[in-house]
Design a protein around this motif. Sequence first.
Motif, PDB file in Angstrom:
ATOM      1  N   GLU A 137     -51.695  48.064  54.435  1.00  8.42           N
ATOM      2  CA  GLU A 137     -52.604  47.526  53.411  1.00  8.42           C
ATOM      3  C   GLU A 137     -51.822  46.680  52.406  1.00  8.42           C
ATOM      4  O   GLU A 137     -52.263  45.598  52.016  1.00  8.42           O
ATOM      5  N   TRP A 138     -50.649  47.170  52.021  1.00  9.08           N
ATOM      6  CA  TRP A 138     -49.796  46.428  51.104  1.00  9.08           C
ATOM      7  C   TRP A 138     -49.413  45.075  51.697  1.00  9.08           C
ATOM      8  O   TRP A 138     -49.510  44.033  51.031  1.00  9.08           O
ATOM      9  N   LEU A 139     -48.968  45.050  52.952  1.00 11.00           N
ATOM     10  CA  LEU A 139     -48.554  43.805  53.586  1.00 11.00           C
ATOM     11  C   LEU A 139     -49.715  42.817  53.631  1.00 11.00           C
ATOM     12  O   LEU A 139     -49.571  41.646  53.281  1.00 11.00           O
ATOM     13  N   VAL A 140     -50.882  43.287  54.054  1.00 11.33           N
ATOM     14  CA  VAL A 140     -52.047  42.406  54.170  1.00 11.33           C
ATOM     15  C   VAL A 140     -52.415  41.837  52.799  1.00 11.33           C
ATOM     16  O   VAL A 140     -52.603  40.624  52.650  1.00 11.33           O
ATOM     17  N   GLN A 141     -52.515  42.696  51.797  1.00 17.76           N
ATOM     18  CA  GLN A 141     -52.922  42.248  50.465  1.00 17.76           C
ATOM     19  C   GLN A 141     -51.865  41.358  49.801  1.00 17.76           C
ATOM     20  O   GLN A 141     -52.205  40.403  49.110  1.00 17.76           O
ATOM     21  N   THR A 142     -50.592  41.659  50.015  1.00 16.03           N
ATOM     22  CA  THR A 142     -49.511  40.962  49.316  1.00 16.03           C
ATOM     23  C   THR A 142     -49.031  39.701  50.024  1.00 16.03           C
ATOM     24  O   THR A 142     -48.688  38.724  49.367  1.00 16.03           O
ATOM     25  N   HIS A 143     -49.019  39.701  51.363  1.00 18.11           N
ATOM     26  CA  HIS A 143     -48.394  38.589  52.084  1.00 18.11           C
ATOM     27  C   HIS A 143     -49.315  37.858  53.049  1.00 18.11           C
ATOM     28  O   HIS A 143     -49.074  36.683  53.329  1.00 18.11           O
ATOM     29  N   ILE A 144     -50.326  38.507  53.587  1.00 20.39           N
ATOM     30  CA  ILE A 144     -51.173  37.854  54.586  1.00 20.39           C
ATOM     31  C   ILE A 144     -52.362  37.140  53.946  1.00 20.39           C
ATOM     32  O   ILE A 144     -52.588  35.955  54.198  1.00 20.39           O
ATOM     33  N   LEU A 145     -53.121  37.818  53.106  1.00 18.97           N
ATOM     34  CA  LEU A 145     -54.286  37.186  52.485  1.00 18.97           C
ATOM     35  C   LEU A 145     -53.914  35.966  51.636  1.00 18.97           C
ATOM     36  O   LEU A 145     -54.653  34.973  51.652  1.00 18.97           O
ATOM     37  N   VAL A 151     -42.357  32.054  54.346  1.00 20.67           N
ATOM     38  CA  VAL A 151     -43.508  31.546  55.091  1.00 20.67           C
ATOM     39  C   VAL A 151     -43.228  30.123  55.560  1.00 20.67           C
ATOM     40  O   VAL A 151     -42.819  29.269  54.777  1.00 20.67           O
ATOM     41  N   GLN A 152     -43.475  29.915  56.843  1.00 20.11           N
ATOM     42  CA  GLN A 152     -43.421  28.575  57.424  1.00 20.11           C
ATOM     43  C   GLN A 152     -44.775  28.347  58.075  1.00 20.11           C
ATOM     44  O   GLN A 152     -45.207  29.153  58.915  1.00 20.11           O
ATOM     45  N   TYR A 153     -45.433  27.272  57.674  1.00 25.01           N
ATOM     46  CA  TYR A 153     -46.744  26.971  58.232  1.00 25.01           C
ATOM     47  C   TYR A 153     -46.581  26.167  59.499  1.00 25.01           C
ATOM     48  O   TYR A 153     -45.654  25.382  59.644  1.00 25.01           O
ATOM     49  N   GLY A 154     -47.490  26.383  60.440  1.00 25.15           N
ATOM     50  CA  GLY A 154     -47.468  25.690  61.716  1.00 25.15           C
ATOM     51  C   GLY A 154     -48.714  24.848  61.882  1.00 25.15           C
ATOM     52  O   GLY A 154     -48.868  23.826  61.228  1.00 25.15           O
ATOM     53  N   LEU A 155     -49.614  25.303  62.736  1.00 22.69           N
ATOM     54  CA  LEU A 155     -50.835  24.558  63.026  1.00 22.69           C
ATOM     55  C   LEU A 155     -51.672  24.337  61.775  1.00 22.69           C
ATOM     56  O   LEU A 155     -51.757  25.231  60.928  1.00 22.69           O
ATOM     57  N   PRO A 156     -52.318  23.186  61.672  1.00 25.74           N
ATOM     58  CA  PRO A 156     -53.303  23.022  60.594  1.00 25.74           C
ATOM     59  C   PRO A 156     -54.435  24.035  60.784  1.00 25.74           C
ATOM     60  O   PRO A 156     -54.737  24.444  61.913  1.00 25.74           O
ATOM     61  N   VAL A 157     -55.051  24.433  59.703  1.00 24.32           N
ATOM     62  CA  VAL A 157     -56.105  25.454  59.759  1.00 24.32           C
ATOM     63  C   VAL A 157     -57.226  25.057  60.708  1.00 24.32           C
ATOM     64  O   VAL A 157     -57.774  25.893  61.428  1.00 24.32           O
ATOM     65  N   ASN A 158     -57.580  23.766  60.741  1.00 21.98           N
ATOM     66  CA  ASN A 158     -58.703  23.344  61.593  1.00 21.98           C
ATOM     67  C   ASN A 158     -58.324  23.185  63.063  1.00 21.98           C
ATOM     68  O   ASN A 158     -59.180  22.901  63.894  1.00 21.98           O
ATOM     69  N   ARG A 193     -47.557  27.861  68.932  1.00 19.65           N
ATOM     70  CA  ARG A 193     -48.815  27.481  68.269  1.00 19.65           C
ATOM     71  C   ARG A 193     -49.334  28.652  67.441  1.00 19.65           C
ATOM     72  O   ARG A 193     -50.107  29.464  67.923  1.00 19.65           O
ATOM     73  N   HIS A 194     -48.884  28.705  66.218  1.00 22.83           N
ATOM     74  CA  HIS A 194     -49.346  29.714  65.262  1.00 22.83           C
ATOM     75  C   HIS A 194     -49.603  29.003  63.942  1.00 22.83           C
ATOM     76  O   HIS A 194     -49.086  27.912  63.696  1.00 22.83           O
ATOM     77  N   HIS A 195     -50.426  29.604  63.107  1.00 22.27           N
ATOM     78  CA  HIS A 195     -50.740  28.988  61.819  1.00 22.27           C
ATOM     79  C   HIS A 195     -49.670  29.286  60.773  1.00 22.27           C
ATOM     80  O   HIS A 195     -49.457  28.495  59.861  1.00 22.27           O
ATOM     81  N   ALA A 196     -49.021  30.426  60.909  1.00 16.95           N
ATOM     82  CA  ALA A 196     -47.950  30.769  59.961  1.00 16.95           C
ATOM     83  C   ALA A 196     -46.954  31.702  60.633  1.00 16.95           C
ATOM     84  O   ALA A 196     -47.301  32.467  61.532  1.00 16.95           O
ATOM     85  N   ARG A 197     -45.729  31.591  60.175  1.00 14.96           N
ATOM     86  CA  ARG A 197     -44.648  32.501  60.590  1.00 14.96           C
ATOM     87  C   ARG A 197     -44.054  33.071  59.312  1.00 14.96           C
ATOM     88  O   ARG A 197     -43.622  32.318  58.441  1.00 14.96           O
TER      89      ARG A 197
END
Length: 152
Positions: free
Chosen positions: A65-73, A132-139, A117-121
């Motif tokens: 829950e901590w990881l999701v709330q702090t780093h994923i969302l 955080v490194q962003y990959g694919l555009p959200v769309n 092909r991922h949106h974030a690493r």
Amino acid sequence: MFGLFGPRPAQQMERFRDRYTGRSLIVHQGFAGDWLEELLKQPGGGGHFRIDSRPLPRRRPSPVEWLVQTHILPLGLPQPLFLDVREGAILVRHLTRGEHAVHPSEIAWFLEELDTRHHARLTLDGDAAPQVQYGLPVNDNEALSMPEQLGL
């Protein structure tokens, strides 16, 4: 060891990694219609941990829950999300196209191309906060391997 609001971030991350490295998670805010039932029908579909991202009124969140709330969302990606937790990274790909969740059968195609092909690493390095490194555009959420599988 524990502060007013629970373990320190490094301890939460260590606990999360101990429990989830080598596993996959689907982060969601509930499932529409029969999406969950369809997921469970897919080969390996029942093997993904499913984590509801809506915050619970808990004083001390669990490590996931901590990881999701702090780093994923904070990534701002649409849900549901697929997380592949690896030794040194978490690869994130959202499971939507347009305004709707993709059919659960597409997850297998996403897994085939997840390395590239991922949106974030989120790179995990010791006690430091994930980078955080962003990959694919959200769309962009087409499964490029899908046409090959269908012989197209």
